[in-house]
Write an enzyme that holds these catalytic residues in place. Structure first.
Site, mmCIF file in Angstrom:
data_model
loop_
_atom_site.group_PDB
_atom_site.id
_atom_site.type_symbol
_atom_site.label_atom_id
_atom_site.label_comp_id
_atom_site.label_asym_id
_atom_site.label_seq_id
_atom_site.Cartn_x
_atom_site.Cartn_y
_atom_site.Cartn_z
ATOM 1 N N SER A 220 -1.686 -36.895 53.391
ATOM 2 C CA SER A 220 -2.584 -36.440 54.539
ATOM 3 C C SER A 220 -2.056 -35.685 55.475
ATOM 4 O O SER A 220 -2.596 -35.085 56.542
ATOM 5 C CB SER A 220 -3.564 -37.552 54.731
ATOM 6 O OG SER A 220 -2.711 -38.687 55.461
ATOM 7 N N HIS A 248 -7.549 -38.751 50.097
ATOM 8 C CA HIS A 248 -7.627 -37.444 50.742
ATOM 9 C C HIS A 248 -8.077 -36.275 49.937
ATOM 10 O O HIS A 248 -8.153 -35.121 50.408
ATOM 11 C CB HIS A 248 -6.357 -36.975 51.611
ATOM 12 C CG HIS A 248 -6.303 -38.048 52.643
ATOM 13 N ND1 HIS A 248 -6.878 -37.880 54.039
ATOM 14 C CD2 HIS A 248 -5.446 -38.952 52.945
ATOM 15 C CE1 HIS A 248 -6.487 -38.698 54.816
ATOM 16 N NE2 HIS A 248 -6.019 -39.583 54.234
ATOM 17 N N LYS A 279 -14.049 -40.968 53.529
ATOM 18 C CA LYS A 279 -13.707 -39.451 53.922
ATOM 19 C C LYS A 279 -14.456 -38.736 53.384
ATOM 20 O O LYS A 279 -15.490 -38.186 53.973
ATOM 21 C CB LYS A 279 -12.123 -39.431 53.584
ATOM 22 C CG LYS A 279 -11.329 -40.359 54.524
ATOM 23 C CD LYS A 279 -9.720 -40.211 54.260
ATOM 24 C CE LYS A 279 -8.948 -40.836 55.395
ATOM 25 N NZ LYS A 279 -9.078 -42.375 55.247
#
Length: 441
Positions: A220, A248, A279
């Site tokens: 990330s 991610h 996320k």
């Protein structure tokens, strides 16, 4: 100092007056100044330029990445957020919000307990089934965060496989490192995405010993992606399990948002997948997905799962709807990728040092913690643009950076404002521009 230290001092004085425990508390006459120790630790961070300050913000529902920044707890002003990990803005999606409201109305606020004691609601069962389906696995297991999922699962694998050797990528997230360390036993670190180094180290371990290769699909801070298929080949050759962190990437890649493993057509070859609901899916929580017996064993042996109150029903309901929506809709993913490409082109065109990568992450190298903080402070104070500085230990020293995360909702005007502000600050601080990267493309 603060009220906590006053209470601590008062408590020590009371114990001494009572005549009990004074030697243990004061070290045979040598007074321990706790406040001084804490203050010194904080000052060390400030001197190095990596003391972190939280920005007090409130997202504007339906208008994100617009938000309000509170300076003194009361007055606020509008800002644009450029560092959110709610990559697709699903935390603002009307279907998600409606599902959460309905769950609160139907079931109330909290879950009422751990998963074993009244905390397994129908919302949790539905969500785990949705996650297992997303990754094409037999089962999934929910945790309160992906950090807890990584830490708990990797630690518990040590209990279940006492002779286990864990091979860990050098850029793995802190949660994976914590889980490997907390479990004890043997670990082997291999260079980031370096297949030759990984194979050389796998070949040195007895083929009969249990092994796990732990790595991420998208790193990330750099935005680099792992060669998942090739790592699975090595795992098969050396009889190792694969543990893939897709935090991610879930929601963002693959035909249904299953991550980079789905995009690359190798999801079925990965043994354990770790993901997040915080996320790409815009809510909170973490999970693992894998074989039913594996998930059941972690459920049954992991203290980090057994003794933790489960996620609230509204969180589970919102996450379920978010996953279902992104399984059917690719519009958000396509717009997200387009925005990331567009921003990288703009920043490179004006010579800003964007670190190349194939993902949606847009890191801009600064290389100094103090300068990085000065840039982000100026962006917020002068330009109403919120970006957090990224420094050690999140990234190695001398690689401090801005980490920018464009979202589908960022407009061309937002990009123009960000680019203009960065150009101004780069000139003011005398930072070098890099036009070679753009010329090479």
């Amino acid at each position: 100092m603060g009220g906590g230290f006053s209470l601590l001092t008062a408590g020590l004085e009371w114990v001494e007056k009572r005549g009990g425990g004074s030697r243990a508390l004061r070290g045979e006459g040598r007074s321990m100044d706790y406040a001084k120790s804490f203050a010194a630790a904080l000052q060390a961070l400030k001197d190095e330029g990596r003391y972190r300050v939280f920005a007090d913000i409130r997202r504007d529902r339906g208008r994100f990445p617009a938000a309000r920044h509170y300076r003194d707890g009361e007055t606020s002003r509008p800002i644009t957020v450029w560092c959110s990990n709610d990559y697709l803005g699903m935390g603002q999606h009307p279907l998600v919000l409606r599902a959460m409201h309905e769950a609160i109305d139907a079931a109330g606020a909290g879950s009422g307990g751990t998963r074993n004691i009244s905390g397994t609601t129908h919302y949790h069962v539905e969500l785990e089934a949705e996650l297992a389906d997303l990754h094409g696995k037999e089962a999934a297991l929910l945790f309160t965060s992906a950090y807890v999922a990584n830490d708990t699962t990797l630690t518990t694998l040590r209990k279940l496989l006492p002779e286990l050797v864990i091979f860990s990528d050098t850029k793995n997230h802190a949660s994976m490192i914590a889980g490997i360390r907390n479990g004890g036993g043997e670990k082997v670190i291999f260079r980031n995405n370096d297949l030759a180094d990984l194979e050389a180290k796998l070949s040195e371990v007895d083929i009969g010993r249990p092994k796990v290769i732990a790595f991420e699909s998208c790193y990330s801070m750099d935005g680099l992606m792992a060669p998942i298929a090739a790592i699975c080949d090595l795992a098969q050759k050396y009889c190792a399990l694969t543990y893939l962190d897709e935090v991610h990437a879930v929601g963002l890649y693959g035909e249904r948002g299953g991550g980079i493993a789905e995009r690359d057509g190798v999801m079925h070859r990965v043994d354990i997948i770790n993901g997040t609901l915080a996320k790409g899916f815009g809510i909170m929580g973490g999970y693992i997905a894998g074989r039913r017996d594996l998930c059941d064993a972690i459920r049954s042996y992991a203290p980090g799962f057994i003794f933790t109150t489960s996620l609230p029903p509204a969180i589970a309901a919102g996450a379920t709807v978010s996953i279902r929506h992104l399984k059917a809709s690719s519009a958000e993913r396509e717009r997200h990728q387009e925005r990331a490409r567009a921003l990288k082109r703009r920043l490179k065109a004006v010579g800003l040092p964007v670190m190349d990568n194939p993902s949606h992450i847009v890191p801009i190298l600064v290389g100094d913690p103090v300068l990085t903080k000065r840039i982000t402070d100026a962006l917020l104070d002068r330009f109403a643009i919120y970006v957090q500085p990224i420094n050690y230990p999140t990234v190695p020293r001398s690689t401090e950076r801005l980490r920018i995360t464009p979202q589908p909702q960022h407009s061309d005007a937002d990009m123009d404002a960000l680019t203009s502000a960065l150009i101004t600050l780069w000139h003011e601080l005398g930072l070098p521009f890099d036009y070679q990267a753009e010329a090479a493309e």
